[in-house]
Every structure is written in structure tokens, then in C-alpha cells.
Write a protein that holds these residues in place. Structure first.
Motif, short mmCIF file in Angstrom:
data_model
loop_
_atom_site.label_atom_id
_atom_site.label_comp_id
_atom_site.label_asym_id
_atom_site.label_seq_id
_atom_site.Cartn_x
_atom_site.Cartn_y
_atom_site.Cartn_z
N LYS A 1 -32.72 -3.33 25.50
CA LYS A 1 -33.05 -4.49 26.01
C LYS A 1 -33.04 -5.72 24.57
N ASP A 2 -32.11 -5.68 24.14
CA ASP A 2 -31.65 -6.86 23.27
C ASP A 2 -30.18 -7.33 23.88
N LEU A 3 -30.29 -7.59 25.09
CA LEU A 3 -28.54 -7.42 25.00
C LEU A 3 -28.31 -8.31 26.73
N SER A 4 -27.14 -8.84 26.50
CA SER A 4 -27.65 -9.62 27.93
C SER A 4 -27.02 -8.92 28.75
N PRO A 5 -27.49 -9.24 30.35
CA PRO A 5 -27.35 -8.28 31.57
C PRO A 5 -25.83 -8.52 32.71
N VAL A 6 -25.41 -9.87 31.97
CA VAL A 6 -24.37 -10.36 32.17
C VAL A 6 -22.94 -8.75 31.48
N ASP A 7 -23.12 -8.31 30.26
CA ASP A 7 -22.16 -7.64 29.66
C ASP A 7 -22.56 -6.36 29.66
N PHE A 8 -24.11 -6.27 28.82
CA PHE A 8 -25.08 -5.74 27.93
C PHE A 8 -23.70 -4.93 26.87
N PHE A 9 -23.66 -5.80 26.01
CA PHE A 9 -22.22 -6.47 24.83
C PHE A 9 -22.80 -7.56 24.02
N HIS A 10 -23.31 -8.55 24.75
CA HIS A 10 -24.07 -10.00 24.22
C HIS A 10 -25.12 -9.87 23.60
N PRO A 11 -25.50 -10.19 23.06
CA PRO A 11 -27.68 -10.43 22.30
C PRO A 11 -27.82 -11.53 23.13
N ASN A 12 -28.91 -10.92 24.65
CA ASN A 12 -29.11 -11.97 24.76
C ASN A 12 -29.99 -12.73 23.72
N ALA A 13 -31.34 -13.38 24.84
CA ALA A 13 -31.90 -14.40 23.71
C ALA A 13 -32.73 -14.13 22.81
N GLY A 14 -33.41 -12.59 23.41
CA GLY A 14 -34.41 -11.84 22.80
C GLY A 14 -33.37 -11.05 21.41
N GLY A 15 -32.25 -10.69 21.74
CA GLY A 15 -31.53 -10.79 21.02
C GLY A 15 -30.77 -11.33 19.76
N GLN A 16 -30.79 -12.57 20.31
CA GLN A 16 -30.11 -14.40 19.06
C GLN A 16 -31.28 -14.20 18.19
N GLN A 17 -32.57 -13.79 18.73
CA GLN A 17 -33.21 -14.17 17.60
C GLN A 17 -33.34 -12.76 16.39
N ILE A 18 -33.46 -11.74 16.81
CA ILE A 18 -33.73 -10.80 15.84
C ILE A 18 -32.15 -10.97 15.26
N LEU A 19 -31.38 -11.84 15.37
CA LEU A 19 -29.94 -11.87 14.80
C LEU A 19 -30.05 -13.05 13.61
N ALA A 20 -31.17 -13.87 14.17
CA ALA A 20 -31.74 -14.85 13.38
C ALA A 20 -32.59 -14.37 11.88
N GLU A 21 -33.26 -13.46 12.66
CA GLU A 21 -33.85 -13.40 11.53
C GLU A 21 -33.81 -11.93 10.72
N VAL A 22 -32.96 -10.88 11.23
CA VAL A 22 -32.16 -10.37 10.00
C VAL A 22 -30.92 -11.22 9.46
N THR A 23 -29.94 -11.51 9.81
CA THR A 23 -29.11 -12.73 9.25
C THR A 23 -30.29 -13.77 7.61
N TRP A 24 -30.97 -14.18 8.16
CA TRP A 24 -31.74 -15.49 7.61
C TRP A 24 -32.43 -15.02 6.31
N LYS A 25 -32.81 -13.31 6.48
CA LYS A 25 -33.83 -13.19 5.31
C LYS A 25 -32.88 -12.40 4.02
N ALA A 26 -31.31 -12.21 4.74
CA ALA A 26 -30.33 -11.91 3.91
C ALA A 26 -29.09 -13.15 3.09
N GLY A 27 -29.87 -14.59 3.65
CA GLY A 27 -28.83 -15.71 3.12
C GLY A 27 -29.78 -16.23 2.36
N PRO A 28 -29.43 -17.65 1.35
CA PRO A 28 -29.54 -17.84 0.46
C PRO A 28 -30.53 -18.72 0.43
N TYR A 29 -31.62 -18.54 1.75
CA TYR A 29 -32.60 -20.23 1.65
C TYR A 29 -33.77 -19.50 2.47
N ALA A 30 -34.24 -18.00 2.71
CA ALA A 30 -34.85 -17.76 3.04
C ALA A 30 -36.40 -17.66 1.34
#
Length: 281
Positions: free
Chosen positions: A252-281
Motif C-alpha cells: 500500500k506504500d508503493l506506486s501502482p505504476v511499478d510497485f517499486f517506488h514509494p507513492n505519496a504516502g510512502g514518500q511521507q513515511i520516508l520523510a518521517e523516518v529520515t527526519w527523526k534520524a536527521g540533525p534537525y528533529a
């Protein structure tokens, strides 16, 4: 005289309103000084994931959804989170990521980031180094490390005070785990999506199991190279500690175009995961 006074008062009022609203600062100077410790600009380098390829349901980049520099109305990217803390960054986001890019292309992207004068640089690369026609075509771990070292050297020399965030690589073996039991996903993958990992996705033959394991191990080696290169860079480089790789993406987190790249929701997950691990959280 009275008419002139009225005009002056009206003009003064309009100026005051404009200053309070902030308007759209565009790419020029920000509306005020940068708060201490926060960057006034962000530049993203990497591959199709960072340019949010296929997240708008077509096989094209959709950078407004990018986990790093996106400016969609969802307010989740690193850029948007920084803008909430520091309005001076508004209009100072550059996405240099290119679909299909491998680690060998990062040096040129780093040079462009230097030219942009970025104060914060995000890097996510490696999926295309593993996703090749065959296992033999994958980038070697040694070459990958050398290419990342060169990329970070260029950033350090060209942007000596910039903060650099390095993300780990999404677990493509995990994608096979969750997708190979889905007929729709398998049908799309059979058109040539990441063949080194996803070819013959339903096969349980020993050769196919070994091929998938080899790709999984190479991605792990790439992540180790990213971690070591960032550590060598010094205190201004932050590795995500494997946070992206550990995240267990679902279909459900993947684009139906290729089921490989994150869809908009998957990008949001990436943002959340990386932000928490980054320098400005």
C-alpha cells in the motif's frame, strides 16, 4: 493637502499588511535572519526515489511529493518541516536527483549542490546500483564506497559548513517479500522492474533464492559503505543509522505504476523516518 495625507495613510497601511503577510518570497533573500543552527537552504541529491518518481500515478518525476524538498500541501518533507521552524528557507529548496542515477553520478550532483550554495544537503542513493539486469552487473561494494567518498569530499570542500544527511537504502528484499504473493504486483514486476531482485518473483528455485540473497547482501554492504563514509566525513554528516532500510514498507506504500517506488504516502513515511534520524528533529 488632505487628499495627499489620506493617500499616504492608505499606502502605509498596505505596506504594513504586506509585511505582516510575508507574501511569496520566491527564490530571493528570505524574510528574515536564519535562526541559530537551522539552514537557510536545502538541496537534495540522489535518484528517482528523491525526485518522487511515480508518486503522482504516472511514470514521471513528481518532485512536489519528495521526502526531502517536496512542497505539496501535506507538509511533511524536510524542507517543509524546516520552513515551519525557519521561514527564511522559503523558496530555497533545490532537487537535483535524477531517475536512474547511481552512486557514480553523485559526484556531479554534489558539484551542482556546491554551486547552489546549499546549507543542508540530503543524499539517498544505491537502489539503482543493486537493481541491475543481473547480479553480475551490480556495482561492487568497493566502487560504491569510493564513489560515495568522492561525493562527500566534494561537498566538504565546496560547502565546508553545510550539514549533510545520508539515508540508508530501502530494503528491496522486503519489497520482494511483500509483493511476490500479489498477482497484480507480479504482473507489473514481470515488465522488468529491478530484475536482479524481482525477476521470476514467484520462483522458489535455488538459483533464484541465491540471486535474491546476493542482492540483499550487496544492499547491506552499500549501507555499511554509506555509514562509514559519513563517519569519515566528520561531525557535519549524519547517517540515518539504517532507519530507512529497517522500515518495513507494505504494498500500500508503493506506486501502482511499478510497485517499486514509494507513492505519496510512502514518500511521507520516508520523510518521517529520515527526519527523526536527521540533525534537525
Amino acid at each position: 493637502m488632505r487628499r495627499t495625507s489620506v493617500i499616504l495613510v492608505v499606502l502605509a497601511s498596505l505596506v504594513a499588511i504586506a509585511c505582516q503577510s510575508g507574501g511569496n518570497p520566491g527564490p530571493g533573500p528570505g524574510p528574515g535572519p536564519t535562526p541559530k543552527g537551522l539552514p537557510g537552504s536545502i538541496t537534495a541529491i540522489g535518484d528517482s526515489i528523491t525526485v518522487a518518481f511515480a508518486s503522482c500515478l504516472i511514470p514521471q518525476p513528481c518532485p512536489r511529493n519528495s521526502w526531502s524538498t517536496g512542497d505539496s500541501d501535506r507538509d511533511y518533507s524536510h524542507y517543509q518541516r524546516l520552513r515551519a521552524k525557519n521561514p527564511a528557507i522559503a523558496g530555497h529548496a533545490v532537487n537535483l536527483a535524477v531517475p536512474g542515477a547511481r552512486a557514480s553520478a553523485m559526484a556531479d550532483q554534489a558539484r551542482a549542490a556546491v554551486r547552489s550554495g546549499a546549507e543542508y544537503v540530503t543524499l539517498l542513493v544505491g537502489a539503482n546500483d543493486a537493481c541491475r539486469p543481473t547480479v553480475a552487473d551490480m556495482t561492487s561494494a568497493a566502487d560504491f564506497r569510493a564513489q560515495i567518498d568522492e561525493t562527500l569530499r566534494i561537498l566538504k570542500e565546496g560547502l565546508p559548513t553545510a550539514r549533510v544527511f545520508v539515508a540508508s537504502i530501502p530494503d528491496v528484499y522486503r519489497l520482494w517479500e511483500v509483493g511476490h504473493v500479489n498477482d497484480t504486483v507480479v504482473r507489473i514486476w514481470n515488465h522488468g522492474v529491478c530484475p536482479s531482485m524481482l525477476a521470476n518473483p514467484t520462483s522458489d528455485a535455488a538459483a533464484d533464492r541465491k540471486r535474491r540473497a546476493d542482492v540483499r547482501d550487496r544492499v547491506t554492504a552499500f549501507d555499511s559503505a554509506l555509514s562509514a563514509a559519513c563517519l569519515k566525513y566528520g561531525r557535519l554528516c549524519d547517517y540515518d543509522g539504517g532507519a530507512v532500510h529497517r522500515y518495513r514498507f507494505e504494498v500500500k506504500d508503493l506506486s501502482p505504476v511499478d510497485f517499486f517506488h514509494p507513492n505519496a504516502g510512502g514518500q511521507q513515511i520516508l520523510a518521517e523516518v529520515t527526519w527523526k534520524a536527521g540533525p534537525y528533529a
